[in-house]
Design an enzyme around this catalytic site. Structure first.
Site, PDB file in Angstrom:
ATOM      1  N   LYS A  69       0.837  -1.208   0.000  1.00  0.00           N
ATOM      2  CA  LYS A  69       0.000   0.000   0.000  1.00  0.00           C
ATOM      3  C   LYS A  69       0.868   1.253   0.000  1.00  0.00           C
ATOM      4  O   LYS A  69       2.070   1.197   0.232  1.00  0.00           O
ATOM      5  CB  LYS A  69      -0.942  -0.015   1.200  1.00  0.00           C
ATOM      6  CG  LYS A  69      -0.251  -0.070   2.553  1.00  0.00           C
ATOM      7  CD  LYS A  69      -1.269  -0.181   3.663  1.00  0.00           C
ATOM      8  CE  LYS A  69      -0.574  -0.260   5.026  1.00  0.00           C
ATOM      9  NZ  LYS A  69      -1.524  -0.306   6.140  1.00  0.00           N
ATOM     10  N   TYR A 101      13.241  30.553   8.601  1.00  0.00           N
ATOM     11  CA  TYR A 101      11.962  31.196   8.910  1.00  0.00           C
ATOM     12  C   TYR A 101      11.760  31.252  10.421  1.00  0.00           C
ATOM     13  O   TYR A 101      12.054  30.297  11.147  1.00  0.00           O
ATOM     14  CB  TYR A 101      10.818  30.418   8.278  1.00  0.00           C
ATOM     15  CG  TYR A 101      10.694  30.640   6.788  1.00  0.00           C
ATOM     16  CD1 TYR A 101      10.347  31.888   6.269  1.00  0.00           C
ATOM     17  CD2 TYR A 101      10.916  29.594   5.897  1.00  0.00           C
ATOM     18  CE1 TYR A 101      10.230  32.085   4.911  1.00  0.00           C
ATOM     19  CE2 TYR A 101      10.799  29.779   4.526  1.00  0.00           C
ATOM     20  CZ  TYR A 101      10.456  31.031   4.044  1.00  0.00           C
ATOM     21  OH  TYR A 101      10.343  31.230   2.688  1.00  0.00           O
TER      22      TYR A 101
END
Length: 356
Positions: free
Chosen positions: A35, A252
């Protein structure tokens, strides 16, 4: 020239990890869990490397169709079964084995004409309380599936919530055995953690996932301890160097302030590539094969690392974000997540280099 980041996928590592799973599985058959695009490794690519598995387990019909179109003829297990009436046609078209986990699925099968024989799995809710039949529903729905005219094998399945943790599987396994007592059916119990840790879960069909891709499901038992090899290495390069004086800040929010003079390397990798944005200062990174740490906040396309003590680091120096030499589990733990998320989050924009 393309941006220097890339993920290297080693087929030999996938094959090796499947062999390790075989050694633990004993006589059990193996569903290779594929998956999430084979945990970020590429569905078709992983299927080729894991071709010796006894079957493949996927989540949605697009994955199943891709495997069949790629030439896979082995059984394919649909881990969440089917979702709509039209999906049942796909079960037969692609010869899939659905996991049945609620009564509406059973009723749909009871009122249709099967164009072919079909194996089914019955999901038992042994305590995880996500999918599966509880004690009041299990036997009537199991019997209903057994009575369908073109049903072949009906396998009993469950999933353990804490196979890698302190509680283990004993409570759930005991409840599963009580719920299924007297039902003579094949079983599928173990994921990677349960298969590695509990012999009593290694029967019928096991369902290894994360271990096939070279990561350990445990915090106290490394992939190397188990004998696994990392199948994915996320690498990049330094694209700039910055010299910071004491008190200068970076990133940042000015999330990091230099306490003393230091040298930073800017790496072409950010959260848009799949690196976790929440990874804090101190998360391990390799530069030229030597350990150092992330500094400041991860940006969309870049992150910074401390290269003060790697004096020969320069623009173009290789960087390993996780993989060979730096286990994904270690990076994930520093970032407060799990290796599953790192692998699955690899962005489509990251080029893939395949190694045999």
């Amino acid at each position: 020239m393309p941006r220097p980041i890339r993920a290297t996928i080693r087929a030999s590592a996938l094959r090796h990890n499947l062999q390790v799973a075989r050694e633990y599985a004993g006589d059990a058959c193996i569903w290779a869990v594929m998956k999430a695009n084979a945990y970020g490794h590429g569905l078709e690519r992983a299927a080729r490397a894991l071709a010796d598995a006894d079957g493949f387990a996927v989540l949605d019909f697009q994955e199943a169709a891709r495997l069949r179109l790629a030439g896979v003829t082995k059984p394919i297990l649909m881990l969440e079964g089917f979702f709509r009436p039209l999906d049942v046609n796909l079960i037969f078209k692609y010869q899939l084995t659905p996991v049945i986990h609620h009564v509406e699925q059973v009723e749909l099968l009871r009122h249709m004409d099967f164009p072919a024989d079909m194996d089914v799995y019955v999901k038992v809710n042994s305590g995880m309380n996500r999918l599966g039949f509880g004690v009041d529903e299990l036997r009537v729905n199991y019997n209903a599936l057994q009575l369908l005219p073109r049903t072949r094998d009906v396998t009993l399945m469950t999933h353990f919530a804490d196979a890698e943790g302190e509680e283990g599987i004993q409570g759930q396994l005991r409840w599963f055995n009580e719920m299924t007592g007297g039902l003579e059916a094949p079983r599928s119990l173990a994921n990677s953690a349960a298969m590695l840790r509990f012999k009593e879960a290694r029967e019928g069909w096991v369902r290894p996932g994360i271990m096939l891709y070279g990561c350990s499901p445990f915090t106290d038992w490394s992939a190397a301890d188990i004998g696994l090899q990392p199948a994915m290495t996320l690498g990049s390069e330094l694209i700039a160097v910055q010299n910071l004086a004491p008190g200068e800040r970076v990133g940042y929010g000015f999330g990091f302030e230099a306490k003393e003079a230091m040298t930073l390397g800017v790496v072409a990798c950010g959260y848009a590539d799949g690196y976790p944005r929440h990874a804090p200062t101190g998360t391990p990174v390799l530069v030229k094969g030597r350990r150092t740490t992330l500094v400041g906040r991860v940006s969309m396309d870049m992150l910074c690392v401390d290269i003060t003590d790697i004096e020969d680091a320069y623009i173009g120096s290789p960087v390993t974000l996780w993989g060979e030499g730096l286990p994904a589990e270690e990076v994930a733990a520093a970032a407060g997540t799990v290796s599953y998320e790192l692998l699955c989050a690899l962005a489509a924009r990251v080029p893939i280099h395949e190694e045999p």
